[in-house]
Design a protein around this motif. Structure first.
Motif, PDB file in Angstrom:
ATOM      1  N   TYR A  96       0.998  -1.129   0.040  1.00 19.51           N
ATOM      2  CA  TYR A  96       0.152   0.210   0.356  1.00 19.51           C
ATOM      3  C   TYR A  96       0.673   0.845   0.531  1.00 19.51           C
ATOM      4  CZ  TYR A  96      -3.879  -3.071   1.092  1.00 19.51           C
ATOM      5  OH  TYR A  96      -4.846  -4.157   1.272  1.00 19.51           O
ATOM      6  N   GLU A  97       2.036   0.651   0.645  1.00 18.73           N
ATOM      7  CA  GLU A  97       2.663   2.561   0.863  1.00 18.73           C
ATOM      8  C   GLU A  97       3.100   2.844  -0.526  1.00 18.73           C
ATOM      9  OE1 GLU A  97       3.268   4.592   3.472  1.00 18.73           O
ATOM     10  OE2 GLU A  97       1.918   3.302   4.422  1.00 18.73           O
ATOM     11  N   ARG A  98       4.302   1.890  -1.440  1.00 20.10           N
ATOM     12  CA  ARG A  98       4.361   2.782  -2.818  1.00 20.10           C
ATOM     13  C   ARG A  98       3.325   2.383  -3.651  1.00 20.10           C
ATOM     14  NH1 ARG A  98       3.806   0.055  -7.087  1.00 20.10           N
ATOM     15  NH2 ARG A  98       3.740  -1.656  -6.632  1.00 20.10           N
ATOM     16  N   GLN A  99       2.096   2.153  -3.336  1.00 22.94           N
ATOM     17  CA  GLN A  99       0.554   2.480  -4.454  1.00 22.94           C
ATOM     18  C   GLN A  99       0.474   4.333  -3.551  1.00 22.94           C
ATOM     19  OE1 GLN A  99      -1.833  -0.103  -5.947  1.00 22.94           O
ATOM     20  NE2 GLN A  99      -0.904  -1.521  -4.156  1.00 22.94           N
ATOM     21  N   ARG A 100       0.399   4.743  -2.436  1.00 25.04           N
ATOM     22  CA  ARG A 100       0.335   5.344  -1.935  1.00 25.04           C
ATOM     23  C   ARG A 100       1.119   6.442  -2.867  1.00 25.04           C
ATOM     24  NH1 ARG A 100      -3.258   6.154   2.837  1.00 25.04           N
ATOM     25  NH2 ARG A 100      -2.318   3.997   3.626  1.00 25.04           N
ATOM     26  N   ALA A 102      -3.548   9.026  -1.253  1.00 27.93           N
ATOM     27  CA  ALA A 102      -3.903   8.125  -0.554  1.00 27.93           C
ATOM     28  C   ALA A 102      -5.685   7.759  -1.120  1.00 27.93           C
ATOM     29  CB  ALA A 102      -4.276   8.794   0.357  1.00 27.93           C
ATOM     30  N   TYR A 103      -6.221   8.780  -0.981  1.00 26.11           N
ATOM     31  CA  TYR A 103      -7.275   8.526  -2.013  1.00 26.11           C
ATOM     32  C   TYR A 103      -7.953   7.421  -3.188  1.00 26.11           C
ATOM     33  CZ  TYR A 103     -12.294   9.590  -3.731  1.00 26.11           C
ATOM     34  OH  TYR A 103     -13.261   9.485  -4.152  1.00 26.11           O
ATOM     35  N   ALA A 104      -6.563   7.725  -4.296  1.00 28.60           N
ATOM     36  CA  ALA A 104      -6.949   6.521  -5.475  1.00 28.60           C
ATOM     37  C   ALA A 104      -5.888   5.318  -5.121  1.00 28.60           C
ATOM     38  CB  ALA A 104      -6.156   7.052  -6.203  1.00 28.60           C
ATOM     39  N   VAL A 105      -5.930   5.302  -4.624  1.00 26.64           N
ATOM     40  CA  VAL A 105      -5.003   3.646  -3.405  1.00 26.64           C
ATOM     41  C   VAL A 105      -6.288   3.230  -2.766  1.00 26.64           C
ATOM     42  CG1 VAL A 105      -3.592   2.287  -1.991  1.00 26.64           C
ATOM     43  CG2 VAL A 105      -3.207   3.862  -2.756  1.00 26.64           C
ATOM     44  N   VAL A 106      -7.261   3.539  -2.001  1.00 29.63           N
ATOM     45  CA  VAL A 106      -8.260   3.196  -1.214  1.00 29.63           C
ATOM     46  C   VAL A 106      -9.703   2.935  -2.781  1.00 29.63           C
ATOM     47  CG1 VAL A 106     -10.240   3.824   0.544  1.00 29.63           C
ATOM     48  CG2 VAL A 106      -7.388   3.975   0.670  1.00 29.63           C
ATOM     49  N   ARG A 107      -9.793   3.796  -3.458  1.00 31.97           N
ATOM     50  CA  ARG A 107     -10.872   3.925  -4.555  1.00 31.97           C
ATOM     51  C   ARG A 107     -10.856   2.372  -4.986  1.00 31.97           C
ATOM     52  NH1 ARG A 107     -14.874   5.925  -4.327  1.00 31.97           N
ATOM     53  NH2 ARG A 107     -15.586   3.554  -4.465  1.00 31.97           N
ATOM     54  N   PRO A 122      -8.153   0.259   3.588  1.00 35.74           N
ATOM     55  CA  PRO A 122      -6.748   0.697   5.043  1.00 35.74           C
ATOM     56  C   PRO A 122      -6.828   2.448   6.321  1.00 35.74           C
ATOM     57  CG  PRO A 122      -6.052   1.241   2.548  1.00 35.74           C
ATOM     58  CD  PRO A 122      -7.441   0.596   2.648  1.00 35.74           C
ATOM     59  N   THR A 123      -7.600   1.950   6.483  1.00 41.86           N
ATOM     60  CA  THR A 123      -7.979   3.701   7.150  1.00 41.86           C
ATOM     61  C   THR A 123      -8.952   3.151   8.060  1.00 41.86           C
ATOM     62  OG1 THR A 123      -8.675   6.283   6.823  1.00 41.86           O
ATOM     63  CG2 THR A 123      -9.350   4.622   5.735  1.00 41.86           C
ATOM     64  N   THR A 124      -8.789   4.381   9.258  1.00 46.05           N
ATOM     65  CA  THR A 124      -9.725   4.035  10.381  1.00 46.05           C
ATOM     66  C   THR A 124     -11.394   3.948  10.203  1.00 46.05           C
ATOM     67  OG1 THR A 124      -9.909   6.580  10.901  1.00 46.05           O
ATOM     68  CG2 THR A 124      -8.184   5.020  12.070  1.00 46.05           C
ATOM     69  N   PHE A 125     -12.145   2.456  10.088  1.00 46.99           N
ATOM     70  CA  PHE A 125     -13.844   2.933   9.954  1.00 46.99           C
ATOM     71  C   PHE A 125     -14.143   3.292  11.342  1.00 46.99           C
ATOM     72  CE2 PHE A 125     -17.305   0.382   9.655  1.00 46.99           C
ATOM     73  CZ  PHE A 125     -17.540   0.471   8.753  1.00 46.99           C
ATOM     74  N   GLY A 126     -15.218   3.751  10.823  1.00 46.89           N
ATOM     75  CA  GLY A 126     -16.185   3.695  11.518  1.00 46.89           C
ATOM     76  C   GLY A 126     -15.162   5.179  12.633  1.00 46.89           C
ATOM     77  N   HIS A 127     -14.394   5.857  12.187  1.00 45.90           N
ATOM     78  CA  HIS A 127     -13.692   7.164  12.821  1.00 45.90           C
ATOM     79  C   HIS A 127     -13.441   8.207  12.000  1.00 45.90           C
ATOM     80  CE1 HIS A 127     -14.843   5.023  16.379  1.00 45.90           C
ATOM     81  NE2 HIS A 127     -13.918   4.517  16.402  1.00 45.90           N
ATOM     82  N   GLY A 170     -12.785  10.095   3.758  1.00 47.65           N
ATOM     83  CA  GLY A 170     -13.022   9.302   4.645  1.00 47.65           C
ATOM     84  C   GLY A 170     -14.099   8.632   5.313  1.00 47.65           C
ATOM     85  N   ALA A 171     -14.851   9.396   5.527  1.00 43.52           N
ATOM     86  CA  ALA A 171     -16.614   9.465   5.848  1.00 43.52           C
ATOM     87  C   ALA A 171     -17.195   8.995   4.848  1.00 43.52           C
ATOM     88  CB  ALA A 171     -17.058  10.498   6.115  1.00 43.52           C
ATOM     89  N   GLU A 172     -16.889   9.261   3.358  1.00 40.49           N
ATOM     90  CA  GLU A 172     -17.736   8.804   2.473  1.00 40.49           C
ATOM     91  C   GLU A 172     -17.261   7.378   2.217  1.00 40.49           C
ATOM     92  OE1 GLU A 172     -17.752   9.351  -2.241  1.00 40.49           O
ATOM     93  OE2 GLU A 172     -16.293  11.079  -1.479  1.00 40.49           O
ATOM     94  N   PHE A 173     -16.295   6.926   2.232  1.00 42.30           N
ATOM     95  CA  PHE A 173     -16.096   5.697   2.195  1.00 42.30           C
ATOM     96  C   PHE A 173     -16.880   4.795   3.454  1.00 42.30           C
ATOM     97  CE2 PHE A 173     -11.673   7.497  -0.637  1.00 42.30           C
ATOM     98  CZ  PHE A 173     -11.861   6.561  -1.340  1.00 42.30           C
ATOM     99  N   ASP A 174     -16.565   5.422   4.133  1.00 39.70           N
ATOM    100  CA  ASP A 174     -17.415   4.797   5.572  1.00 39.70           C
ATOM    101  C   ASP A 174     -18.902   4.397   5.470  1.00 39.70           C
ATOM    102  OD1 ASP A 174     -14.903   4.190   6.872  1.00 39.70           O
ATOM    103  OD2 ASP A 174     -15.725   5.410   7.954  1.00 39.70           O
ATOM    104  N   ARG A 175     -19.669   5.385   4.071  1.00 39.18           N
ATOM    105  CA  ARG A 175     -20.879   5.388   3.738  1.00 39.18           C
ATOM    106  C   ARG A 175     -20.672   4.544   3.444  1.00 39.18           C
ATOM    107  NH1 ARG A 175     -20.755  10.954   5.174  1.00 39.18           N
ATOM    108  NH2 ARG A 175     -20.201  11.296   3.011  1.00 39.18           N
TER     109      ARG A 175
END
Length: 806
Positions: A230-234, A239-244, A274-279, A285-290
């Protein structure tokens, strides 16, 4: 050169053993060449040097992949990574040094036989006291054998390792003594063969007794997205593109699993999100959680996935449980973090070290096993035990989860850091599979790009993936509440038992001054018995009948121990315990006692004759007609002697008595024969005369009474509000009856504990008599004293801890 060749031979077999497949057979001999070299080292320095060479060779043969992975991860290069690993071999493989040191010292103090056993115990004990970074042990190498690995539900992989080490020692001992004749070699090779024979026999029994799948299975979808680093891709994509990209791939594969293949639940790998879910840390991040919550609601199946959790103390590597109708219902926090990558030890953490190790994380460990509910669309709620990455190398976590009622293990891992080479990923999968064998719980295991699999209760891979490919595994596993295995009941006990054994050996060596002198014969140290003495003059039929009854009584105690361990309702049913205890022990014991009383007599020596009297009956034997006094090798129904007559063979009566050696010494002092040389009973089932701690009134009356009083007092306060609450409520008869039941329960408990301790004492003494006959008396005395400590100190201490809630 010969020594180096032997070490390299052991290393070569280790490499083949670690590759899996049919190489598992080498586990029973792979250390033999090194042991032959070790046996020739006389000085402590030479032993340590030989051990250092073996530790380096073993590490290079079995774990070079770890050094390569470390070099890739830290970007120092594979070869420097391997070099650092070999330099750290003594720290990476400390069990070799514990093994060699214990072998060297124990062989000097207790002889080569106990030295070999002590060495194996030191290996297993050191792995228990100093948990390995990867949890690896020799026993993992038996995983390819479906038959032999089943015994892990008895003693875990530590138990398998112990048997492998003993087999290696027996083979090495046979080769060392090949000049003493074929029988010596054959005998030791036969001992070595006992290990695989036992494992095979138990494996066949365990596999034949597995229950047929019943009820509705759990159909789980495992999503191996094959996205790692993840770190290399980040750094490259942001970060947004990796999580997407991660979510898109998991959403698409999950849709296929649910809509196309009917999965009832979905499982993603460690840190799949790879981020805090629910927090959330940002609006993105809130959008990804939803999105995840909406996805689960639309799919109408529960989702378990790797993510991060946080609270006021910091962040955790975690697994989130999301239900369609309730959203986030709970999280499990990873317990065993990887040092220098996921965290830094507190004593090392600081700005300078973090500049040198920029990849090091700062996650906090979780606080233990958790069992969380997985509620399916059909209304079922299945308790599941989540484990993350290194958590699955710790048997204690799986055992704790099984005790909490878990019915399925869900394992999530990120194996991308070593999946370029197969050995690391295979080792990790084998470790996870052994947790299913130890607990007999099925397991769903998913990784980012390693080996994802559905694992049966026998450790078999029922469905799985290859390394380095995106894959979707759909598998059905039966779900049930299994009967607890010995590992679940006792925990990871093998390491503790081995450590206790070493402490006993050390105590024996340190107390040589107060143990009997080596090589002393019973007749030489015995004190003459004072006449008249109580004996039982037993015809052959009476001895056999009373002996069988007493053997049944003692076997009944051991059988009741097993039943009490396996039958939880019986442990709280005092009346049931009393009935079983009376039937299997008191009844045969009472009949045997009546037989002995029926033939009881007084023995005395008068005018050169042995005189046996019972009331008006009198039996005389001229001492000159007695050619030998032989102790009963099997002391049933009690200790005793047989008298050999000068011309006529063995006398038709046997004499049961408490002190055979003292009886023989008394006859010898009056002109009779001495005790036959080397005669001693195999077992000491009778109490030792003259020692009050072994008196029945002390052991089975006063001790249970002392234990029952505080326990009953506590019960009265809990159940009735005061020490005499039951008396005030129901009267004296009810109060005394309740106390009698508590006293009876503790009496039964002490009797069962004493039976187990007696079994350990006699087994240890028999082993010593076999390996080191001159030390058998000292071993027995040492074990007797340890048993007294366990019965008269450890048991009350345990009760006090229970009472005061420690």
């Amino acid at each position: 050169m010969r020594q180096l060749a032997c070490i390299l031979a052991s290393a070569a077999m280790t490499a083949l053993y670690a590759r899996g497949g049919a190489g598992w057979v080498l586990g029973f001999v792979l250390l033999v060449p090194w042991l032959l070299v070790l046996a020739g080292r006389r000085t402590f320095a030479a032993v340590l040097l030989c051990t250092w060479g073996m530790a380096v060779a073993y590490t290079a043969a079995g774990f070079a992949w770890f050094g390569e992975a470390f070099g890739r991860y830290t970007q120092i290069g594979e070869m420097p990574g391997v070099a650092l690993l070999l330099l750290a071999a003594p720290l990476f493989q400390p069990q070799f040094f514990a093994y060699a040191v214990a072998r060297h010292l124990a062989a000097r103090w207790h002889g080569p036989g106990l030295g070999a056993v002590a060495a194996a115990a030191a290996w297993v004990g050191s792995e228990w006291l100093l948990p390995r970074l990867l949890g690896d042990t020799l026993g993992y190498g038996l995983y390819p054998s479906r038959l032999l690995r089943q015994a892990a539900d008895l003693g875990g992989t530590a138990g398998l390792t112990l048997l492998l080490l003993l087999a290696n020692e027996a083979v090495a001992a046979g080769i060392q003594r090949r000049g003493l004749g074929w029988w010596t070699v054959t005998y030791r090779l036969a001992l070595a063969a006992l290990a695989p024979a036992f494992l095979a026999a138990y494996g066949a029994y365990a596999l034949s007794g597995q229950p047929a799948p019943a009820g509705t299975p759990l159909r789980m979808g495992l999503i191996q997205a094959n996205i790692g680093d993840y770190e290399r891709q980040r750094q490259e994509l942001g970060a947004y593109a990796v999580v997407r990209e991660l979510l898109n791939r998991h959403f698409a594969m999950g849709y296929d699993a649910v809509a196309g293949q009917g999965a009832q639940a979905l499982l993603w790998s460690e840190t799949a999100y790879p981020t805090t879910f629910g927090h959330p840390k940002s609006e993105a991040g809130a959008e990804f959680d939803r999105e995840i919550l909406d996805y689960v609601k639309a799919a109408n199946v529960p989702l378990v996935f790797g993510t991060y959790d946080r609270d006021g103390s910091g962040e955790y590597n975690a697994a989130a449980f999301v239900q369609p109708d309730r959203g986030l219902v709970g999280a499990y926090r990873k317990v065993h973090l990887f040092p220098f990558t996921e965290y830094l030890p507190g004593w090392l953490d600081g700005p300078l070290v973090r500049r040198l190790l920029p990849w090091a994380g700062a996650w906090l460990p979780g606080n233990g096993a958790r069992v969380l509910p997985l509620r399916l669309a059909d209304g079922r709620e299945i308790p599941v035990l989540p484990l993350i990455c290194r958590d699955d190398v710790d048997p204690a976590l799986a055992i704790a989860g099984a005790r909490l009622g878990g019915q399925v293990i869900l394992t999530m891992s990120n194996d991308s850091w070593f999946s370029e080479g197969g050995p690391g990923a295979r080792l990790h999968q084998a470790a996870a599979a052994f947790r299913s064998i130890e607990t007999r719980l099925p397991q769903f295991r998913v990784t980012t790009n390693g080996f994802s699999a559905a694992i049966g209760i026998d450790g078999e891979i029922l469905a799985g993936t290859r390394v380095g490919e995106p894959a979707l595994v759909i598998a059905d596993l039966p779900v049930r509440s299994p009967a607890p295995t010995l590992m679940v009941m006792w925990g990871d006990w093998a390491g503790l038992a081995c450590s206790a054994f070493l402490l006993i050996l050390a105590a024996m060596a340190a107390s040589r001054a107060w143990l009997p002198r080596r090589g002393a014969e019973p007749g030489q140290v015995a004190v003459a018995l004072a006449f008249p003495a109580r004996v039982a003059v037993l015809p052959f039929a009476a001895r056999v009948s009373a002996g069988v009854l007493r053997a049944l009584a003692r076997a009944g105690l051991l059988g009741m121990c097993l039943v009490m361990l396996l039958n939880e309702p019986l442990r709280s049913n005092t009346l049931g315990q009393v009935r079983i205890f009376a039937l299997v022990f008191l009844l045969p014991e009472a009949i045997a006692w009546c037989v002995l009383m029926a033939f009881a007599a007084q023995a005395a020596v008068s005018t050169g004759k042995l005189v046996l009297t019972r009331g008006a009956q009198r039996l005389e034997l001229d001492l000159r007609s007695i050619s030998a006094v032989k102790v009963w090798r099997l002391p049933l129904p009690a200790c005793g002697v047989s008298l050999q007559l000068a011309p006529g063979g063995e006398w038709k009566y046997g004499l049961a008595l408490a002190d055979p050696a003292g009886f023989a010494a008394a006859l010898a002092a009056n002109g009779g024969p001495a005790l036959a040389t080397g005669q001693a009973p195999l077992f000491g089932l009778a109490a030792k005369p003259g020692y009050w701690l072994d008196k029945p009134w002390a052991k089975f009356a006063l001790l249970p009474l002392a234990l029952a009083i505080p326990a009953f007092h506590l019960h009265q306060h809990i159940a009735y509000g005061s020490a005499f609450g039951e008396y005030y409520s129901f009267g004296l008869a009810a109060y005394l009856s309740a106390f009698a039941l508590w006293w009876a329960a503790w009496t039964i408990g002490v009797a069962l504990g004493a039976a187990l301790l007696r079994t350990l004492i006699e087994s240890g003494t028999l082993l010593a008599a076999f390996l080191r006959p001159g030390d058998a008396a000292g071993v027995r005395l040492g074990l007797e004293r340890v048993a007294h400590l366990a019965l008269y100190l450890a048991l009350p201490a345990w009760l006090l801890l229970r009472i005061f809630g420690a």
